[in-house]
Design an enzyme around this catalytic site. Structure first.
Site, PDB file in Angstrom:
ATOM      1  CG  ASP A   3     -20.251  28.513   6.286  1.00 45.18           C
ATOM      2  OD1 ASP A   3     -19.916  27.393   6.705  1.00 45.18           O
ATOM      3  OD2 ASP A   3     -21.466  28.970   5.993  1.00 45.18           O
ATOM      4  CE  LYS A  42     -17.045  28.335  10.302  1.00 43.84           C
ATOM      5  NZ  LYS A  42     -18.244  28.674   9.687  1.00 43.84           N
ATOM      6  CB  THR A  97     -24.344  24.776   5.776  1.00 47.48           C
ATOM      7  OG1 THR A  97     -23.563  23.774   6.268  1.00 47.48           O
ATOM      8  CG2 THR A  97     -25.701  24.815   5.878  1.00 47.48           C
ATOM      9  CB  THR A 125     -18.201  23.681   7.331  1.00 49.39           C
ATOM     10  OG1 THR A 125     -19.649  23.687   7.758  1.00 49.39           O
ATOM     11  CG2 THR A 125     -17.459  22.377   7.546  1.00 49.39           C
ATOM     12  N   GLY A 126     -18.917  24.389  10.441  1.00 49.48           N
ATOM     13  CA  GLY A 126     -19.218  23.665  11.812  1.00 49.48           C
ATOM     14  C   GLY A 126     -20.096  22.546  11.639  1.00 49.48           C
ATOM     15  CG  ASP A 127     -22.677  19.987   8.546  1.00 49.96           C
ATOM     16  OD1 ASP A 127     -23.337  19.332   9.464  1.00 49.96           O
ATOM     17  OD2 ASP A 127     -23.331  20.228   7.398  1.00 49.96           O
ATOM     18  CG  ASN A 141     -22.031  30.020  11.234  1.00 49.33           C
ATOM     19  OD1 ASN A 141     -22.722  30.732  10.446  1.00 49.33           O
ATOM     20  ND2 ASN A 141     -21.313  29.346  10.796  1.00 49.33           N
TER      21      ASN A 141
END
Length: 897
Positions: A413, A766, A415, A671-673, A790
């Protein structure tokens, strides 16, 4: 992925054949009790009112015994001994008591069962705690305390600030001036920043129990799915329709902030909620050595069969012993005379039973003991202890110690894992110069004389930075800010240090249509009416705000975003110098934003407002129309400058990634960013090699375009043998890849890239990526690391899961196999402990496979040589057996030390 799609196609085909295919949309009855005509007319009304019960545990009281025994007896040695025990019970006059085999097997199985039962009991307890949490549901005209598990689809729920949403809801009302609320979605996508949610446009005001009790409507929406970022639906109220978008949805696992209270209607409950659909139930993991043990034991079973038939063949020398020796007459074994074939078969079983020590049942017990003691070395290792948080490393399982030294792919991940998620404003560029803040004063870089903050050359910059954001003041604590982006929060803090204070959004008078943004510029309040906020999206790579200065009555659009999205839109300003400064900022690993503005006439704004309204009302092509209007209004800009922000990395992240890469581990960041943010971090932490060429699979929704792009990349990579490549892919494109069975081509591209970066990924995506690599042709050992809820699916999908004790909670640490405080400890876990554990386990297993044949080879040799060297062989056998026990015991003791 293909199996998943095939399973769905088969289910859909069966439903169509039996006439029970799913309707196009899900139909939800809001606030219905079942007596209404619409509800009575629907035969599936009760089925649609699903409860909110969840379960993450693995066993129940009823299935524990069969399920657990089935899982344990998948081990070939266990299964063999079970069959052997059954056979011994079946034959007459067994060579040994069956209880000598039952007792050790029963102890091993019982200990394992108790361990797994305790772990599942903890999961049951956690489930019960969640299911019995209290929320408030509208019943009989008033909100009453209700357990989470008793919330049903269509119920109206009340949530107060700081509370979690019990299920997926449509926002009906927010107890705030502008009918919006702010939430954090850290448990869904790992982002700790605020997200703004609003009720469906033009929906009537529902701000009291009385109004909500009378509110009865029907919602048509998507069927439950894993997509966190898209939602389509509408509310049917009489003859009126109100479109529902993702901006109106409150997902389970999110937390309400700022707004004191909101009301929402439950649309997805229990296992249908997006967070549960994105979750992966914990499964048993087997280490690489344990998997190989099964193969080795098959070989030893073959050896056992050879020795058994060898001894059985030699036994025919004594076939007539009961007839030739007078003193044995009358003591013939069962079936010796009655059924010689059955007697011979039983005699074969005798040899198999006598020689079954070659199958090392005790190896499993010894390995478990060695693992348990070995796992304690992780917890006792002071170099894995973090003084700052007072957190030692923890081994949540001891089954995977030896896999630590075999990891080939690491999925991380971003963040909170690679970064601290702490932003520091470094510098900004304006008028061909670069400035920085030191102790509340402004200085040009490399200059000692401070600058006048009120200088007119900074005026436009201060206005843009203080207005172009979505930061809100916390209504419960007026001294705190809540930001939807860490960059924006960093802007506000930077300005605050210079004496420019954002005081929130307020309505100047009761007649005001819009709120005004209040900026305190060194004790002088300035008001700017907020007309439109053009929110950031990954396609435009920018966000804008249109305001009206209450003093000058001028309309201004302020815009900020990626340099690639801003500079090309500018018609004035020194673009070349700004580009140079941005490249310089980027080389230091800083996140950069370009800033620009455009003055509008009242006529231009009115046209813009009308176009935006028309685009929003076009449900079929809403996104395309809005994008066109945004692109038109965000043009002909005047460049202001650029900013540089440092996203602080975790300690020694770059060095850790470098060491892991040198050891042959391929590293992927998932990542979800946003894409731009993720690329900046991957560059600053040296995840991307400096010489790597970036290739993109982002913002694509045409399958033919995706296929062509992937084929061209694959061909390019194969032709270029020297150059390094770094792949960037986003969740939108990845969804098309998996859905259209392009995962093998995608895996082929990824395997030839030095680094892979996944952006805007859901937790389920993911896990899909990890599963794709785990199941690929080479079957590599995979590891995943994260710090948020997450990341749990990814952590549990990988062969080894690492969890960090982070700011986002301990969900990842609790669900992982190993947990510690900082990313840098991963280097010692894999390269030091991993090496030692694998070496110890390998030597221990080899020792056992050397030891066991000595139990069986000598008796077999004895059968062959007995008549020739009777006395010598007996003495030798006794001596060797004694020596074996002494040597074997001492070796195990010394090895454990």
């Amino acid at each position: 992925m293909k199996l998943d799609n095939l399973r769905k196609d088969i289910l859909n085909f069966i439903r169509e054949k039996i006439g029970k295919s799913l309707p196009k949309n899900r139909k939800i009855f809001v606030n219905y009790n079942g007596t209404e005509p619409e509800a009575l007319a629907d035969p599936h009304f009760k089925k649609k009112r699903k409860k909110n019960f969840i379960k993450t545990s693995k066993y129940t009281i009823w299935n524990f015994l069969p399920k657990n025994l089935f899982e344990q007896f998948r081990r070939i040695a266990y299964f063999y001994f079970l069959i052997n025990i059954i056979v011994i019970f079946a034959i007459p006059d067994p060579p040994s008591s069956p209880y000598t085999s039952i007792i050790p097997l029963a102890i091993v199985v019982l200990v394992t069962a108790i361990k797994q039962a305790y772990e599942d009991f903890l999961r049951h307890r956690e489930d019960r705690k969640i299911n019995e949490s209290l929320t408030r549901v509208l019943k009989d005209g008033a909100f009453k305390d209700t357990k989470w598990k008793d919330v049903r689809v269509g119920d109206i729920v009340e949530i107060t600030s700081g509370k979690m949403f019990p299920c997926d809801l449509v926002l009906l009302n927010s107890n705030s001036e502008d009918d919006v609320c702010y939430i954090t979605t850290v448990n869904l996508d790992g982002e700790t920043n605020l997200k703004e949610k609003s009720r469906p446009k033009n929906l009537q005001e529902l701000d009291s129990e009385e109004k909500l009790s009378k509110f009865k409507a029907i919602i048509l929406c998507d069927h439950p799915n894993t997509n966190l970022y898209q939602f389509k639906g509408k509310i049917l109220l009489g003859q009126s329709e109100f479109p529902i978008t993702n901006d109106n949805i409150l997902l389970r696992g999110s937390c309400l902030k700022i707004s004191p209270k909101v009301y929402g209607c439950a649309i997805y409950t229990g296992f249908d909620t997006k967070v549960m659909l994105n979750s992966k139930l914990k499964s048993n993991k087997m280490s690489c050595i344990e998997k190989k043990l099964n193969a080795f034991i098959i070989i030893f079973l073959i050896v056992l069969a050879v020795l058994t038939f060898f001894c059985y063949g030699l036994s025919f020398i004594y076939q007539n012993v009961y007839e030739t020796h007078w003193y044995l007459k009358g003591s013939e074994p069962t079936y010796y005379k009655e059924n010689r074939d059955l007697y011979n078969f039983i005699f074969l079983i005798y040899f198999m039973n006598l020689l079954n020590y070659i199958v090392p049942l005790s190896l499993y017990v010894t390995v478990e003991m060695q693992r348990f003691v070995g796992s304690k070395f992780i917890e006792w290792d002071l170099k894995l202890y973090d003084e700052e948080t007072d957190m030692p490393a923890k081994a949540n399982t001891s089954d995977l110690n030896e896999d630590l030294g075999q990891v080939e792919y690491l999925f991380s991940d971003k963040t909170g894992t690679l970064t601290k998620n702490e932003m520091i404003f470094k510098q900004f560029s304006i008028d061909n110069q670069v400035f920085e803040e030191r102790h509340g004063k402004l200085y040009q870089v490399n200059k000692k004389k401070d600058e006048e903050i009120k200088d007119q050359k900074f005026a436009r910059l201060w206005e843009l930075m203080s207005l172009c954001h979505t930061v809100q003041i916390d209504l419960l604590d007026k001294t705190k800010y809540q930001a939807s982006s860490p960059d924006e929060m960093c802007f506000i803090d930077f300005l605050h240090n210079l004496g420019i204070v954002f005081e929130g959004d307020k309505k100047i008078s009761s007649n005001s249509k819009n709120k005004s943004r209040v900026i305190n510029f060194q004790s002088k309040q300035n008001y700017y009416e907020i007309l439109q906020i053009l929110e950031f999206d990954s396609t435009r790579k920018r966000m804008s705000i249109i305001v009206k200065n209450n003093e000058t009555n001028k309309y201004v659009l302020y815009c900020k975003g990626a340099d690639s999205a801003i500079l090309s839109k500018c018609i004035a300003g020194d673009v070349k110098t700004c580009e140079t400064h941005i490249k310089d900022f980027g080389s230091k690993g800083w996140r950069t934003l370009a800033l620009a503005y455009r003055e509008l006439t009242s006529e231009e704004y009115e046209i813009c407002e009308k176009n935006l309204l028309d685009a929003f009302n076009d449900i079929e092509n809403r996104n395309e129309k809005i994008a066109e209007v945004y692109d038109e209004i965000e043009s002909n800009l005047v460049l202001v400058g650029a900013t540089a922000i440092e996203d602080k990395l975790q300690e020694d992240v770059a060095e850790t990634l470098k060491s892991l890469r040198q050891s042959g581990i391929k590293i992927w960041v998932l990542t979800g960013d946003k894409t731009e943010t993720a690329i900046n971090i991957s560059t600053s932490c040296q995840h991307f090699p400096q010489s790597a060429e970036k290739i993109f699979l982002t913002s694509m929704n045409d399958i033919d375009e995706i296929k062509n792009r992937m084929n061209s990349y694959l061909e390019k990579i194969k032709k270029t043998k020297i150059k390094n490549f770094a792949l960037i892919v986003d969740g939108q494109t990845l969804g098309f890849i998996f859905h259209n069975d392009l995962d093998e081509v995608f895996a082929a591209i990824c395997s030839d890239c030095d680094a892979v970066l996944g952006c805007r990924l859901s937790p389920a995506q993911k896990a899909q990526i990890v599963k794709l690599i785990k199941k690929s042709k080479t079957k590599p050992i995979t590891a995943a690391i994260g710090d948020g809820a997450n990341d749990v699916s990814m952590i549990q999908e990988a062969h080894i899961g690492f969890g960090l004790f982070g700011k986002e909670g301990n969900n990842a640490a609790k669900s992982s196999d190993f947990s510690f405080a900082k990313f840098k400890f991963l280097k010692r876990m894999l390269l030091f402990h991993g090496y030692l554990y694998y070496t110890r386990s390998a030597v221990l297993v080899q020792y056992f496979f050397l030891q066991k044949p000595r139990f069986c080879d000598l008796p077999s040799l004895f059968c062959f040589l007995e008549r020739i060297f009777w006395n010598n062989i007996v003495q030798f056998y006794r001596f060797d057996f004694l020596q074996h026990n002494i040597d074997g015991s001492s070796h195990i003791v010394l090895w454990n030390f």
